[in-house]
Design an enzyme around this catalytic site. Structure first.
Site, PDB file in Angstrom:
ATOM      1  N   GLU A  33      -2.075   6.087  -0.561  1.00 36.94           N
ATOM      2  CA  GLU A  33      -3.519   6.085  -0.252  1.00 36.94           C
ATOM      3  C   GLU A  33      -3.794   7.383   0.519  1.00 36.94           C
ATOM      4  O   GLU A  33      -4.434   8.285   0.009  1.00 36.94           O
ATOM      5  CB  GLU A  33      -3.879   4.852   0.598  1.00 36.94           C
ATOM      6  CG  GLU A  33      -5.361   4.794   0.990  1.00 36.94           C
ATOM      7  CD  GLU A  33      -5.689   3.629   1.934  1.00 36.94           C
ATOM      8  OE1 GLU A  33      -4.773   3.078   2.567  1.00 36.94           O
ATOM      9  OE2 GLU A  33      -6.896   3.299   2.040  1.00 36.94           O
ATOM     10  N   ASP A  81     -11.012  -3.649  -1.989  1.00 40.03           N
ATOM     11  CA  ASP A  81     -10.321  -3.348  -0.728  1.00 40.03           C
ATOM     12  C   ASP A  81     -10.999  -4.075   0.445  1.00 40.03           C
ATOM     13  O   ASP A  81     -10.539  -5.146   0.844  1.00 40.03           O
ATOM     14  CB  ASP A  81     -10.274  -1.826  -0.509  1.00 40.03           C
ATOM     15  CG  ASP A  81      -9.132  -1.371   0.396  1.00 40.03           C
ATOM     16  OD1 ASP A  81      -8.305  -2.214   0.787  1.00 40.03           O
ATOM     17  OD2 ASP A  81      -9.062  -0.169   0.699  1.00 40.03           O
ATOM     18  N   HIS A  93       0.868  -1.179   0.000  1.00 37.61           N
ATOM     19  CA  HIS A  93       0.000   0.000   0.000  1.00 37.61           C
ATOM     20  C   HIS A  93       0.910   1.236   0.000  1.00 37.61           C
ATOM     21  O   HIS A  93       1.874   1.300   0.773  1.00 37.61           O
ATOM     22  CB  HIS A  93      -0.851   0.050   1.263  1.00 37.61           C
ATOM     23  CG  HIS A  93      -2.026  -0.878   1.274  1.00 37.61           C
ATOM     24  ND1 HIS A  93      -1.926  -2.215   1.070  1.00 37.61           N
ATOM     25  CD2 HIS A  93      -3.354  -0.630   1.488  1.00 37.61           C
ATOM     26  CE1 HIS A  93      -3.127  -2.771   1.144  1.00 37.61           C
ATOM     27  NE2 HIS A  93      -4.020  -1.839   1.402  1.00 37.61           N
TER      28      HIS A  93
END
Ligand code: ADE
Ligand code: ZN
Length: 339
Positions: free
Chosen positions: A201, A279, A198
């Site tokens: 974000e 997600d 990740h």
């Protein structure tokens, strides 16, 4: 899913590459498992859960997400959760799913890793057998926990012979840059594991660059803040680094102001390998097909645009060349179907 039925889906058959299995824990399942194990759930009924899910940001969401995992206690719970996700995903056109799980979130509650891995692996094997969905398992490490802990958990997973496709990095992003996990990712690379992370974000574009340069990430999970750095965008496009974008998640976690303000279409236009994913679908109002449908409605995407996104997901997956070419054919059939 058969090639014949795929053509009649309203959204494209695809691969899902950014999915936290714990994020598929629907309120109804939280309530059922709370009763099974004699635990008091975070809310008394499904409607009360919905009222709790008005998230202000990523950390607000994560506090509820980790609290709800308390109902996952034995291998059967993890198997049921995984099977339920795969059934729903297959109905929405998912042909291949690369699924993350958070081993530290369970170890920290005293749940043996063997039960977690055994349950998820059984769920995945059943899904492959009964639904024809091919799968892979990614151990996601919590970036707001020490890197040494992640390293010890990776050792435990290897000792268990967990069927790992790769490793990832998730949880609270800002303040936990990729450099903290350089050694962990180098070890994963030396073991032949795939690496995703990740980045971008809530965190800045520098975290995306760090994930590429310091962690050797092969895919970036989210990556939407990359658009703030035009040199990074050019690099991602030239190197065809896939981004696993999750539009409904970004709206619900207020990473963007609204779906209309989401950069996904701009990202496609600038040549990025954008994929669409859910997600944590139990929390963000939809599974991967719901994400495609919301994008199509918001931006007036044509069937060709949706097929391009789905073909990107096939390309970005870690599936075998044969499996990829079979999936590409199903997407092409969908693209050209007379509907
Ligand atoms: N864990 C589960 N969902 C996540 C997300 N969207 N970002 C970071 N960590 C997560
Ligand atoms: Zn995620």
């Amino acid at each position: 899913m058969s090639a014949v039925s795929a053509a009649f889906l309203s959204t494209p058959p695809c691969a899902e590459l950014h999915l936290h299995i714990e994020g598929t824990l629907e309120p109804a399942m939280v309530l059922a498992l709370a009763e099974k194990h004699g635990i008091t759930p975070a809310a008394p009924d499904v409607d009360a859960f919905a009222a709790l899910y008005d998230f202000t940001d990523l950390s607000h969401f994560l506090s509820l997400y980790y609290a709800n995992t308390d109902v996952l206690r034995d291998a059967e719970d993890f198997a049921d959760l995984t099977r339920a996700y795969l059934r729903r995903a297959a109905d929405g056109g998912v042909m291949h799913a690369e699924i993350m799980f958070d081993p530290q979130a369970h170890l920290g509650r005293g749940i043996p890793l063997a039960a977690v891995v055994e349950g998820i692996a059984a769920g995945l094997a059943g899904g492959e057998r009964e639904l024809g969905v091919t799968t892979g398992l990614i151990a996601a490490f919590l970036r707001d926990r020490p890197a040494a802990e992640a390293d010890a958990v990776l050792t435990e997973l290897l000792d268990l012979e967990a069927p790992l496709l790769g490793i990832g990095l998730d949880s609270a992003e800002v303040g936990y840059p990729p450099v903290l996990f350089r050694d962990l990712f180098a070890r994963a690379a030396s073991l032949g594991l795939h690496r995703v992370a990740h980045a971008g974000e809530e965190g800045p574009p520098e975290y995306v660059t760090g994930a590429l340069d310091l962690l050797g990430a092969e895919r970036i999970d989210h990556g939407i803040r990359s658009v703030e750095d035009s040199r990074l965008v050019v690099r991602l496009a030239e190197q065809r680094v896939p981004l696993t974008v999750c539009p409904l998640s970004n709206v619900r976690l207020r990473a963007v102001d609204s779906l209309a303000a989401h950069p996904l279409v701009e990202m496609m236009r600038r040549g990025l390998v954008v994929t669409v994913n859910s997600d944590d679908p139990a929390y963000f109002g939809g599974y991967v097909d719901d994400n495609y449908a919301a994008l199509a409605a918001q931006f007036g995407l044509a069937r060709d645009d949706l097929a391009t996104l789905a073909l990107n997901s096939v390309e970005a997956s870690f599936a075998s060349p044969d499996r990829k070419s079979a999936m590409r054919a199903v997407v092409e059939e969908w693209r050209t179907a007379q509907v």
